[in-house]
Design an enzyme around this catalytic site. Structure first.
Site, mmCIF file in Angstrom:
data_model
loop_
_atom_site.group_PDB
_atom_site.id
_atom_site.type_symbol
_atom_site.label_atom_id
_atom_site.label_comp_id
_atom_site.label_asym_id
_atom_site.label_seq_id
_atom_site.Cartn_x
_atom_site.Cartn_y
_atom_site.Cartn_z
ATOM 1 N N THR A 23 43.053 27.449 41.003
ATOM 2 C CA THR A 23 41.709 27.929 41.350
ATOM 3 C C THR A 23 40.754 26.754 41.316
ATOM 4 O OG1 THR A 23 39.786 29.209 40.610
ATOM 5 C CG2 THR A 23 41.406 28.694 38.924
ATOM 6 N N ASP A 43 43.449 33.807 36.878
ATOM 7 C CA ASP A 43 43.641 34.798 35.807
ATOM 8 C C ASP A 43 44.135 36.149 36.319
ATOM 9 O OD1 ASP A 43 42.955 33.312 33.646
ATOM 10 O OD2 ASP A 43 40.891 34.055 33.491
ATOM 11 N N GLY A 83 42.015 33.415 45.339
ATOM 12 C CA GLY A 83 41.397 32.405 46.218
ATOM 13 C C GLY A 83 42.312 31.210 46.386
ATOM 14 N N ASP A 92 38.377 27.864 35.698
ATOM 15 C CA ASP A 92 37.977 28.869 34.700
ATOM 16 C C ASP A 92 39.173 29.560 34.039
ATOM 17 O OD1 ASP A 92 38.782 30.213 36.961
ATOM 18 O OD2 ASP A 92 37.173 31.690 36.926
ATOM 19 N N ARG A 139 44.281 39.315 48.280
ATOM 20 C CA ARG A 139 43.967 40.123 47.100
ATOM 21 C C ARG A 139 44.563 41.494 47.377
ATOM 22 N NH1 ARG A 139 39.235 36.657 47.463
ATOM 23 N NH2 ARG A 139 39.301 35.275 45.657
ATOM 24 N N ARG A 198 31.517 31.943 40.902
ATOM 25 C CA ARG A 198 30.845 33.245 40.711
ATOM 26 C C ARG A 198 30.640 33.508 39.232
ATOM 27 N NH1 ARG A 198 33.952 37.439 43.977
ATOM 28 N NH2 ARG A 198 33.133 36.304 45.760
ATOM 29 N N ASP A 238 37.810 26.936 40.522
ATOM 30 C CA ASP A 238 36.748 27.212 39.545
ATOM 31 C C ASP A 238 36.969 26.614 38.156
ATOM 32 O OD1 ASP A 238 35.383 28.593 41.453
ATOM 33 O OD2 ASP A 238 35.877 30.591 40.705
HETATM 34 P P1 ADP Z 1 42.594 35.094 40.806
HETATM 35 O O1 ADP Z 1 44.065 35.119 40.654
HETATM 36 O O2 ADP Z 1 42.111 33.875 41.536
HETATM 37 O O3 ADP Z 1 41.862 35.335 39.500
HETATM 38 P P2 ADP Z 1 41.996 37.822 41.630
HETATM 39 O O4 ADP Z 1 41.299 38.183 40.357
HETATM 40 O O5 ADP Z 1 41.368 38.256 42.909
HETATM 41 O O6 ADP Z 1 42.182 36.269 41.806
HETATM 42 O O7 ADP Z 1 43.470 38.393 41.515
HETATM 43 C C1 ADP Z 1 44.401 38.171 42.551
HETATM 44 C C2 ADP Z 1 45.320 39.347 42.643
HETATM 45 O O8 ADP Z 1 46.067 39.503 41.431
HETATM 46 C C3 ADP Z 1 44.647 40.700 42.832
HETATM 47 O O9 ADP Z 1 44.283 40.963 44.158
HETATM 48 C C4 ADP Z 1 45.753 41.641 42.384
HETATM 49 O O10 ADP Z 1 46.711 41.794 43.396
HETATM 50 C C5 ADP Z 1 46.371 40.868 41.224
HETATM 51 N N1 ADP Z 1 45.763 41.331 39.973
HETATM 52 C C6 ADP Z 1 44.537 41.076 39.484
HETATM 53 N N2 ADP Z 1 44.321 41.723 38.332
HETATM 54 C C7 ADP Z 1 45.444 42.435 38.068
HETATM 55 C C8 ADP Z 1 45.849 43.326 37.020
HETATM 56 N N3 ADP Z 1 45.064 43.615 36.002
HETATM 57 N N4 ADP Z 1 47.094 43.868 37.112
HETATM 58 C C9 ADP Z 1 47.915 43.576 38.126
HETATM 59 N N5 ADP Z 1 47.576 42.744 39.138
HETATM 60 C C10 ADP Z 1 46.369 42.174 39.130
HETATM 61 O O1 F6P Z 2 38.350 30.586 44.364
HETATM 62 C C1 F6P Z 2 37.319 30.888 43.512
HETATM 63 C C2 F6P Z 2 36.111 31.271 44.313
HETATM 64 O O2 F6P Z 2 35.858 30.234 45.169
HETATM 65 C C3 F6P Z 2 34.874 31.605 43.527
HETATM 66 O O3 F6P Z 2 34.136 30.511 43.123
HETATM 67 C C4 F6P Z 2 34.154 32.484 44.486
HETATM 68 O O4 F6P Z 2 33.270 33.322 43.840
HETATM 69 C C5 F6P Z 2 35.260 33.243 45.139
HETATM 70 O O5 F6P Z 2 36.387 32.417 45.078
HETATM 71 C C6 F6P Z 2 34.960 33.655 46.528
HETATM 72 O O6 F6P Z 2 36.120 34.063 47.148
HETATM 73 P P1 F6P Z 2 36.199 34.900 48.498
HETATM 74 O O7 F6P Z 2 35.080 34.483 49.362
HETATM 75 O O8 F6P Z 2 37.535 34.539 49.041
HETATM 76 O O9 F6P Z 2 36.112 36.329 48.087
#
Ligand code: ADP
Ligand code: F6P
Length: 324
Positions: free
Chosen positions: A129, A107, A15, A133, A76, A175, A131
């Site tokens: 982020t 994360d 995000g 978190d 993503r 979330r 959040d």
């Molecule tokens: P955030 O970075 O905000 O936590 P996401 O959890 O959606 O957001 O992760 C962003 C991107 O990071 C994912 O779409 C994917 O490309 C990569 N990613 C997430 N988890 C993994 C993982 N376990 N191994 C490799 N890449 C990952």
């Molecule tokens: O960036 C974090 C966040 O805003 C969360 O609080 C929320 O659940 C999520 O992203 C929603 O993201 P999207 O609508 O882009 O899937």
């Protein structure tokens, strides 16, 4: 793994968050000042795999520090969660002469950075982020702007809520984490704050609280509900039926992720972007930049990802005293 770094790639992932542009600018300008080349990778890991990679020079990041969103865009990418995707990502880095990557995201994005490091590419994560978190850091890029945006919106809702003597349920982002809800709840003087980490789904308590407050003469009743609990519209209907108090739901949604970053987000994101480059130039890899105990610092990604974060019991407990 570390050999001398000549070219640093930078990407934003997951995000978006206000302040990501300031971090990109910090990365680019700090790297150039150290004689490194910089390549911008568009659309997170997705753009790495599809080779959406371009040279960045000093003017590539002119006039962006005040802008929300991310000029590199974000995405993503499911493919990157696979072993094949990760190997391809590392291959693309080598093909484009990228020795190291700064990953700005949450994360999930750090897990991706960890995988790139396992494939021999130097990486540093920067926490981005709204959040808040990420366990290893007390600050994440965008949280300050997001809570200020939400706080201002909630103040406006409170005006009309008081005029009409209504109950208002306001749903904020988060979330899995209730930091935005907790901070807005305190800052906006909410009567009830519902956090994914703490909520017991006992709506009768909310109903009783609204009725008590009406008896005390309170004109409004603000409930901040985190996205992770959700269902604000149906909750409003049930509460209105049970209390007889007109109840409206407002879902603030993605407006919380946009807008010009606050001063804090600009300064902290810039500092973190610079620090990420400095760590890489010192030969460090598989690290995450953090702000902990009042100082900018860094952690091993594996350690950072194994840490747990918990809403402060004290901050949560006092919200009950403040609202009664
Ligand atoms: P955030 O970075 O905000 O936590 P996401 O959890 O959606 O957001 O992760 C962003 C991107 O990071 C994912 O779409 C994917 O490309 C990569 N990613 C997430 N988890 C993994 C993982 N376990 N191994 C490799 N890449 C990952
Ligand atoms: O960036 C974090 C966040 O805003 C969360 O609080 C929320 O659940 C999520 O992203 C929603 O993201 P999207 O609508 O882009 O899937």
């Amino acid at each position: 793994m570390s050999k001398e770094i000549n070219t640093i790639g930078v990407l934003t992932s997951g995000g978006d968050a206000p302040g990501m542009n300031a971090a990109i600018r910090g990365v680019v300008r700090e790297a150039l000042s150290k004689g490194k080349k910089v390549k911008g990778i568009r659309r997170g890991y997705s753009g790495l795999l599809s080779e959406e990679i371009e040279d960045m020079i000093s003017t590539s990041v002119s006039d962006i520090i005040q802008k929300g969103g991310t000029i590199l865009q974000t995405a993503r990418c499911m493919e990157f969660t696979t072993e094949e995707g990760q190997a391809l990502g590392a291959e693309m880095c080598r093909k484009h002469g990228i020795d190291a990557v700064v990953v700005i995201g949450g994360d999930g994005s750090f897990r991706g950075a960890q995988k790139l490091a396992e494939h021999g590419i130097n990486t540093v994560g920067v926490p981005g982020t709204i959040d808040l978190d990420i366990a290893c850091t007390d600050y994440t890029i965008g949280f300050d702007t997001a809570v200020n945006t939400a706080m201002e919106a909630i103040d406006k809702i409170r005006d009309t809520s008081s005029s009409h003597e209504r109950c208002s349920i306001i749903e904020v982002m988060g979330r899995g984490a209730g930091y935005i809800a907790l901070w807005c709840g305190i800052a906006n003087g909410a009567e009830d704050i519902l956090l994914p980490e703490k909520y017991d789904y006992d709506e009768q308590k909310l109903v009783n609280h609204i009725i008590e407050n009406r008896k005390k003469g309170k004109a409004h009743h603000i409930i901040i509900n985190a996205e992770g609990i959700g269902h604000s519209t149906s909750m409003a209907k049930r509460i209105e039926a049970a209390t007889g108090v007109e109840t409206r739901a407002t879902i603030l949604g993605h407006m919380q992720r946009g807008g010009s970053p606050t001063c804090k987000d600009r300064v902290y994101a810039t500092t973190m972007g610079c620090l990420a480059v400095d760590l890489l130039c010192e030969g460090k890899s598989n690290r995450v930049v953090a702000y902990k105990g009042g100082q900018f610092t860094d952690f091993d990604i594996d350690e950072a990802l194994s840490m747990q974060k918990k809403i402060s019991d004290y901050e949560f407990d006092i919200t009950f005293h403040l609202a009664r």
